[in-house]
Enzyme design. Structure first.
Site, PDB file in Angstrom:
ATOM      1  N   ARG A  66       0.366  -1.486  -0.141  1.00 14.57           N
ATOM      2  CA  ARG A  66      -0.071  -0.042   0.260  1.00 14.57           C
ATOM      3  C   ARG A  66       0.638   1.084   0.061  1.00 14.57           C
ATOM      4  O   ARG A  66       0.620   2.112  -0.581  1.00 14.57           O
ATOM      5  CB  ARG A  66      -0.782  -0.209   1.505  1.00 14.57           C
ATOM      6  CG  ARG A  66      -1.458  -1.468   1.365  1.00 14.57           C
ATOM      7  CD  ARG A  66      -2.323  -0.768   2.724  1.00 14.57           C
ATOM      8  NE  ARG A  66      -3.290  -1.947   2.930  1.00 14.57           N
ATOM      9  CZ  ARG A  66      -2.851  -2.772   4.077  1.00 14.57           C
ATOM     10  NH1 ARG A  66      -2.234  -2.216   4.776  1.00 14.57           N
ATOM     11  NH2 ARG A  66      -3.967  -3.895   4.782  1.00 14.57           N
ATOM     12  N   LYS A 173       0.852 -19.672   5.779  1.00  9.73           N
ATOM     13  CA  LYS A 173      -0.241 -20.160   6.732  1.00  9.73           C
ATOM     14  C   LYS A 173      -0.170 -19.024   7.867  1.00  9.73           C
ATOM     15  O   LYS A 173       0.902 -17.828   7.742  1.00  9.73           O
ATOM     16  CB  LYS A 173       0.803 -21.680   8.001  1.00  9.73           C
ATOM     17  CG  LYS A 173       1.738 -21.038   9.166  1.00  9.73           C
ATOM     18  CD  LYS A 173       2.399 -21.927  10.016  1.00  9.73           C
ATOM     19  CE  LYS A 173       3.428 -20.774  11.011  1.00  9.73           C
ATOM     20  NZ  LYS A 173       3.649 -21.997  11.877  1.00  9.73           N
ATOM     21  N   ASP A 202       4.990 -24.851   3.540  1.00  3.88           N
ATOM     22  CA  ASP A 202       4.794 -25.244   5.074  1.00  3.88           C
ATOM     23  C   ASP A 202       6.753 -25.104   5.271  1.00  3.88           C
ATOM     24  O   ASP A 202       7.419 -26.738   4.254  1.00  3.88           O
ATOM     25  CB  ASP A 202       4.314 -26.573   5.847  1.00  3.88           C
ATOM     26  CG  ASP A 202       5.055 -27.179   6.957  1.00  3.88           C
ATOM     27  OD1 ASP A 202       5.971 -27.096   7.479  1.00  3.88           O
ATOM     28  OD2 ASP A 202       4.056 -27.663   7.622  1.00  3.88           O
ATOM     29  N   HIS A 203       7.335 -24.814   5.755  1.00  7.48           N
ATOM     30  CA  HIS A 203       8.790 -24.525   5.571  1.00  7.48           C
ATOM     31  C   HIS A 203       9.733 -25.601   6.062  1.00  7.48           C
ATOM     32  O   HIS A 203      10.359 -25.674   6.204  1.00  7.48           O
ATOM     33  CB  HIS A 203       9.669 -23.500   6.272  1.00  7.48           C
ATOM     34  CG  HIS A 203       8.766 -22.060   5.968  1.00  7.48           C
ATOM     35  ND1 HIS A 203       9.669 -20.959   4.332  1.00  7.48           N
ATOM     36  CD2 HIS A 203       7.342 -21.580   6.290  1.00  7.48           C
ATOM     37  CE1 HIS A 203       8.299 -20.317   4.072  1.00  7.48           C
ATOM     38  NE2 HIS A 203       7.455 -19.878   4.657  1.00  7.48           N
ATOM     39  N   LYS A 207      12.973 -28.898   4.282  1.00  8.46           N
ATOM     40  CA  LYS A 207      14.652 -28.987   5.292  1.00  8.46           C
ATOM     41  C   LYS A 207      14.721 -30.265   4.539  1.00  8.46           C
ATOM     42  O   LYS A 207      13.723 -30.859   4.501  1.00  8.46           O
ATOM     43  CB  LYS A 207      14.697 -29.211   6.532  1.00  8.46           C
ATOM     44  CG  LYS A 207      13.927 -28.109   7.721  1.00  8.46           C
ATOM     45  CD  LYS A 207      13.429 -28.547   8.798  1.00  8.46           C
ATOM     46  CE  LYS A 207      13.421 -26.659   9.886  1.00  8.46           C
ATOM     47  NZ  LYS A 207      13.557 -26.670  10.997  1.00  8.46           N
ATOM     48  N   GLU A 241      12.141 -24.392  21.257  1.00  4.21           N
ATOM     49  CA  GLU A 241      13.090 -23.886  20.661  1.00  4.21           C
ATOM     50  C   GLU A 241      13.033 -22.476  22.485  1.00  4.21           C
ATOM     51  O   GLU A 241      11.845 -22.443  23.205  1.00  4.21           O
ATOM     52  CB  GLU A 241      11.882 -22.822  19.347  1.00  4.21           C
ATOM     53  CG  GLU A 241      10.174 -22.295  19.999  1.00  4.21           C
ATOM     54  CD  GLU A 241       9.946 -21.581  18.969  1.00  4.21           C
ATOM     55  OE1 GLU A 241      11.520 -20.594  17.908  1.00  4.21           O
ATOM     56  OE2 GLU A 241       8.974 -21.492  19.014  1.00  4.21           O
ATOM     57  N   ASP A 260      -0.175 -23.422  16.162  1.00  4.73           N
ATOM     58  CA  ASP A 260       1.048 -22.530  15.346  1.00  4.73           C
ATOM     59  C   ASP A 260       1.931 -23.713  14.644  1.00  4.73           C
ATOM     60  O   ASP A 260       2.348 -23.671  13.622  1.00  4.73           O
ATOM     61  CB  ASP A 260       1.941 -21.428  16.434  1.00  4.73           C
ATOM     62  CG  ASP A 260       2.821 -21.166  15.620  1.00  4.73           C
ATOM     63  OD1 ASP A 260       2.972 -20.237  14.697  1.00  4.73           O
ATOM     64  OD2 ASP A 260       3.458 -20.708  16.141  1.00  4.73           O
ATOM     65  N   HIS A 265       3.097 -28.208  10.617  1.00  2.00           N
ATOM     66  CA  HIS A 265       4.365 -28.303  10.522  1.00  2.00           C
ATOM     67  C   HIS A 265       4.535 -29.986  12.055  1.00  2.00           C
ATOM     68  O   HIS A 265       4.888 -30.938  10.559  1.00  2.00           O
ATOM     69  CB  HIS A 265       5.459 -28.094  11.183  1.00  2.00           C
ATOM     70  CG  HIS A 265       5.791 -26.221  11.102  1.00  2.00           C
ATOM     71  ND1 HIS A 265       5.872 -25.803  10.004  1.00  2.00           N
ATOM     72  CD2 HIS A 265       5.252 -24.749  11.805  1.00  2.00           C
ATOM     73  CE1 HIS A 265       5.573 -24.677   9.582  1.00  2.00           C
ATOM     74  NE2 HIS A 265       5.573 -23.893  10.589  1.00  2.00           N
ATOM     75  N   LYS A 365       7.682 -22.949  23.333  1.00  2.00           N
ATOM     76  CA  LYS A 365       8.853 -22.433  23.622  1.00  2.00           C
ATOM     77  C   LYS A 365       9.187 -21.997  24.661  1.00  2.00           C
ATOM     78  O   LYS A 365       8.958 -22.237  26.166  1.00  2.00           O
ATOM     79  CB  LYS A 365       8.014 -20.612  23.330  1.00  2.00           C
ATOM     80  CG  LYS A 365       7.306 -20.359  21.894  1.00  2.00           C
ATOM     81  CD  LYS A 365       6.849 -19.441  21.881  1.00  2.00           C
ATOM     82  CE  LYS A 365       6.237 -18.801  19.594  1.00  2.00           C
ATOM     83  NZ  LYS A 365       8.040 -19.087  19.290  1.00  2.00           N
TER      84      LYS A 365
END
Lengths: 513, 352
Positions: A66, A173, A202-203, A207, A241, A260, A265, A365
């Site tokens: 934008r 996602k 889906d990252h 891999k 993580e 998430d 994943h 996390k």
């Protein structure tokens, strides 16, 4: 892994040079060009592909957003972020050539005229840059903008191309927030693009380790006969993580760890571990088998959910010796938040191969280390030659991070003992350390989308089936009465004790990472 | 472990009959987290004085990415006395995970006297079991070609650019292949040198709409460095073999003419100039010129196409390493036969 019908005829000069499908010239239009995803991941990934010589000639990038700015303004901004986030240092000479193919198109997402102008601009780029009428649209904007973007792309005729060219759309996602919203999103997408044109990214699947799972399972005779309930005791999947919610609180507060990470994943990884061999290596054959796994996931009744799913939230603690805040104290997080930052699940796959083999998943996390791993635990031999064997079971593991190794661990005889409990580790380094350090998952997936290979992208039915599995858990958690408890764990620990109990009840323990 | 860190030394001298025992000791005495890794046997043969040290340095770098048992051999065939000296050492590198050292072992031999009779037994008795044997032959091939050795070799690596007599060398290669029942894969570093150039040029024709351009190629220009004429000719051979061209005429040492489909002529201009082995390639197809050239910085290729007088939009891509470590590393990550190479070689073998 395989070519689709719109793949080009073989180029005779390519013979022997590359086993991968060849990416084709195209215009990559990024919606949300001024956003974080574009700056941190997409353009750095495209730059790395260019620097590695993997981007074909005739690729242009058009940022769509934008804010008012010129091509040069956009190039300058994107150069700055690429220098910051690229996995390999940016070289001026490569950047200067790469930047000539970057353009900016200003428009509101809902402005139909903006899309008509975009169509004209893309036609001009076809002529000036040899992009051949191919279009790859990347939705890096917020999901609330998807419908408007898709509708306008269709209205401008950008969802269709002339013969010999293609138009594809990549969607990031979240693919909805529950089954109903996922179906609605799929309906909106389907109104503008066919399923063949749609690439849900889906990252995790980009891999190398994820792709190695299939090869290791199906190409090695030592594994394929053992990959079933007769020999496998259980499976563990961990995605840990050290990071907290960071700047994502706005999204994460509504999503939580289950939506998430697990819905996409982790279930995708489970599919690779559990699927039957595909009839061939086409994208649809592989995805047909994956979706069967999701359909076979045992659905817990509401009363069983508390016993099989543990949710947790981190409180203040320390990571790498540094004190960190609890989740509720993080910026933009509700001080009474009930959002889970940790989930552990005990799953079963109701089919012959996996009958009675529990799959334990955990994701969280602010755990002590960042590590993603799948481990396959084979059954213990309790006696051999009248001698009791102590110790652990044989185990195969796929470590996605930090090492990217596939391992097989087995028990040798310990010196001076009849049978031993020591575990010998046989290591296979699956990614050569310096083969191409910059080639990361996003790069692979972008190349696949440019090549028309949808194998590593999620299909509509996979997404919907995954939500059908997740929804009852979310509903139980949000029930007004008898909702399963939200456990708390200090940052820097491996989650709440209840997650350990989930395995301890079965006489098992989480693998130490 | 005498060689816990990366080392360029030949290591500890050992008796020929005790190499395996000494290697075992080497690992038992090692300290810290080390993993011995081996995916292949990589034997290197040279008759150059001092090559043992040079090749040990190369092995230290090659083993960073290619765990192997390295067998490094220097032969001094003119000596009258028959003598073999041996050393063992290890090349250790910190793995990508950062904590473990992954080590490859090296056995070094200095052969004096009857090299050809000693060589097969030296190589065959020191192979890591059941792993493929890659033999990097740094000399020109000479007779007699001992079948005992060649039947064990899976891939023979050589560099044809320095060959003084291409025909006699290819004849010996064919003999070697015959001895090995065609199983041996020929890996020419002179061909590997062309990988990135071939890749860069091939990209122009990936889209089906550009395929017709291949059928209209009328001119090829190949600029090569002094001493690399054979490399340039191999490149022309690749184009010829892949596009079904046949040599029609050698107009001069720098001008070739191929014939394509429908008796179309393709003129190839070979220009010698200072620079990289093959510095620039340009194809003319109708009114379009496709060009791949080394960029000024030297490690990048600049690829561009131009139609009539339109502005070129260059794209840069890695040029790859033309040093021995880069070339060998490229070769070691491959599998399968080099069919495209053999076709290219056959297309231009009379010119080499």
């Amino acid at each position: 892994m395989n070519r689709t019908a719109d793949q080009p005829e073989p180029n005779p000069l390519r013979e022997g040079l590359s086993a991968r499908p060849v990416p084709q010239p195209c215009s990559i239009v990024i919606f949300g060009a001024t956003g974080d995803l574009t700056h941190r991941k997409l353009v750095p990934a495209l730059y790395n592909l260019a620097a590695d010589g993997e981007l074909p000639p005739g690729v242009v990038i058009v940022g769509f957003a934008r804010r008012d700015k010129s091509d040069d303004d956009f190039r300058r901004e994107i150069e700055e972020s690429t220098r910051k986030f690229s996995r390999q240092p940016v070289r001026d000479e490569i950047w200067n050539a790469f930047a000539q193919s970057i353009f900016y198109h200003r428009s509101e997402f809902g402005d139909e005229a903006g899309y008509e102008q975009l169509a004209k601009r893309l036609d001009e780029l076809d002529k000036s840059h040899g992009t051949r009428g191919n279009r790859l649209f990347y939705l890096a904007a917020g999901p609330d903008q998807f419908e408007s973007i898709l509708k306008n792309l269709k209205a401008a005729g950008l969802n269709q191309t002339c013969k010999g060219s293609w138009a594809r759309i990549i969607i990031e996602k979240p693919f909805g927030s529950d089954l109903a919203s996922a179906r609605e999103l799929n309906r909106v997408v389907r109104n503008s693009f066919t399923e063949d044109q749609t690439y849900r990214i889906d990252h995790f699947l980009g891999k190398e380790t994820a792709q190695n799972i299939l090869v290791l399972r199906f190409a090695n005779a030592i594994f394929s006969p053992l990959w079933n309930t007769h020999y496998i005791d259980h499976v563990q999947i961990t995605a840990a993580e050290t990071l907290g919610v960071g700047t994502r609180a706005g999204y994460y507060e509504d999503a939580g760890a289950l939506r998430d990470m697990v819905q996409n994943h982790l279930i995708q990884l489970l599919c690779l571990v559990a699927m039957e061999p595909p009839t061939d290596l086409s994208a649809d054959s592989i995805r047909d088998e994956k979706v069967k796994v999701v359909r076979s996931l045992h659905r817990w009744s509401r009363s069983e959910i508390a016993a099989n799913v543990v949710r947790g939230q981190y409180t203040k603690g320390a990571i790498h010796g540094e004190p960190v805040l609890g989740y509720r104290q993080e910026q933009n997080v509700n001080p009474d938040s009930q959002t889970e930052t940790f989930v552990a699940l005990r799953l079963f796959i109701d089919n012959w191969r996996w009958a009675d083999v529990p799959v334990y998943m955990r994701v969280g996390k602010r755990l002590p280390k960042s590590a993603t791993e799948i481990s396959i635990h084979f059954k213990k031999r309790r006696r051999c030659c009248s001698i009791r064997i102590c110790g652990t079971s044989t185990c195969s593991s796929f470590e996605f991070s930090p090492t990217k190794e596939s391992r097989c661990e087995f028990m040798p005889r310990c010196p001076a003992q009849v049978f031993a409990s020591s575990r010998l580790k046989w290591i296979s380094i699956t990614e050569r350390p310096s083969a191409n350090p910059a080639r990361k998952r996003t790069n692979v997936l972008l190349l696949d989308a440019m090549s028309g290979d949808a194998t590593l992208f999620a299909r509509r039915d996979e997404v919907e089936e995954a939500w059908a599995f997740i929804d009852p858990i979310e509903e139980a958690w949000h029930a007004k009465k008898d909702a399963p408890e939200l456990y708390f764990y200090p940052a820097g620990s491996w989650g709440p004790e209840a997650a350990d109990d989930l395995l301890a009840r079965d006489g098992r323990a989480w693998r130490r990472l | 472990m005498p060689a816990a860190a990366e080392t360029y030394s030949l290591g500890a001298p050992v008796e020929i009959g005790k190499i395996e025992q000494e290697l075992k000791k080497l690992w038992q005495e090692g300290e810290g987290a080390m993993t011995r890794a081996s995916l292949m046997n990589l034997a290197v043969y040279s008759e150059q004085p001092g090559s043992l040290n040079n090749n040990t340095q190369l092995m230290a770098k090659i083993t960073e990415n290619h765990a192997c048992r390295a067998i490094v051999i220097e032969a001094d065939c003119r000596r009258e006395e028959d003598r073999v000296d041996a050393w063992i050492s290890a090349h250790c590198h910190v793995s990508s995970a950062g904590s473990k050292q992954v080590c490859s072992e090296q056995i070094s031999f200095l052969l004096k006297g009857g090299c050809t009779t000693q060589l097969p037994s030296i190589v065959l008795s020191n192979l890591d079991s059941d792993l493929p044997l890659y033999l990097w032959w740094q000399e020109e091939f000479h007779e007699p070609m001992d079948p005992q050795l060649w039947t064990w070799v899976d891939r023979v690596i050589y560099d044809s650019h320095g060959w003084s007599d291409f025909r006699s060398q290819t004849r010996l290669l064919e003999l070697m292949q015959k001895e090995a029942n065609q199983r041996i894969v020929l890996c020419d570093l002179n061909w590997t040198r062309l990988d990135n150039l071939r890749f860069a040029l091939a990209q122009f024709f990936d889209h089906p709409a550009s395929h017709h351009r291949l059928a209209k190629i009328s001119k090829v220009r190949i600029d090569f460095a002094p001493g690399f004429r054979s490399t340039a000719i191999l490149f022309a051979g690749w184009l010829g073999a892949q596009l079904n061209w046949h040599i029609e005429e050698v107009k001069s040492p720098r001008e070739l003419r191929f014939t394509g489909a429908s008796a179309r002529h393709i003129d190839v201009d070979l220009r010698e100039r200072d620079g990289e082995p093959v510095h620039e390639v340009a194809l003319t197809s109708g009114d379009v010129e496709f060009r791949v050239t080394y960029a000024d910085c030297g490690d990048l290729l600049e690829i561009s196409r131009a139609q009539n007088d339109e502005k070129r939009i260059p794209q840069l891509m890695p040029a790859g390493n033309n040093d021995p470590v880069g070339l060998i590393s490229e070769e070691l990550i491959r599998g399968g036969p080099h069919r495209v190479y053999l076709n290219a070689l056959n297309c231009v073998r009379d010119l080499l």
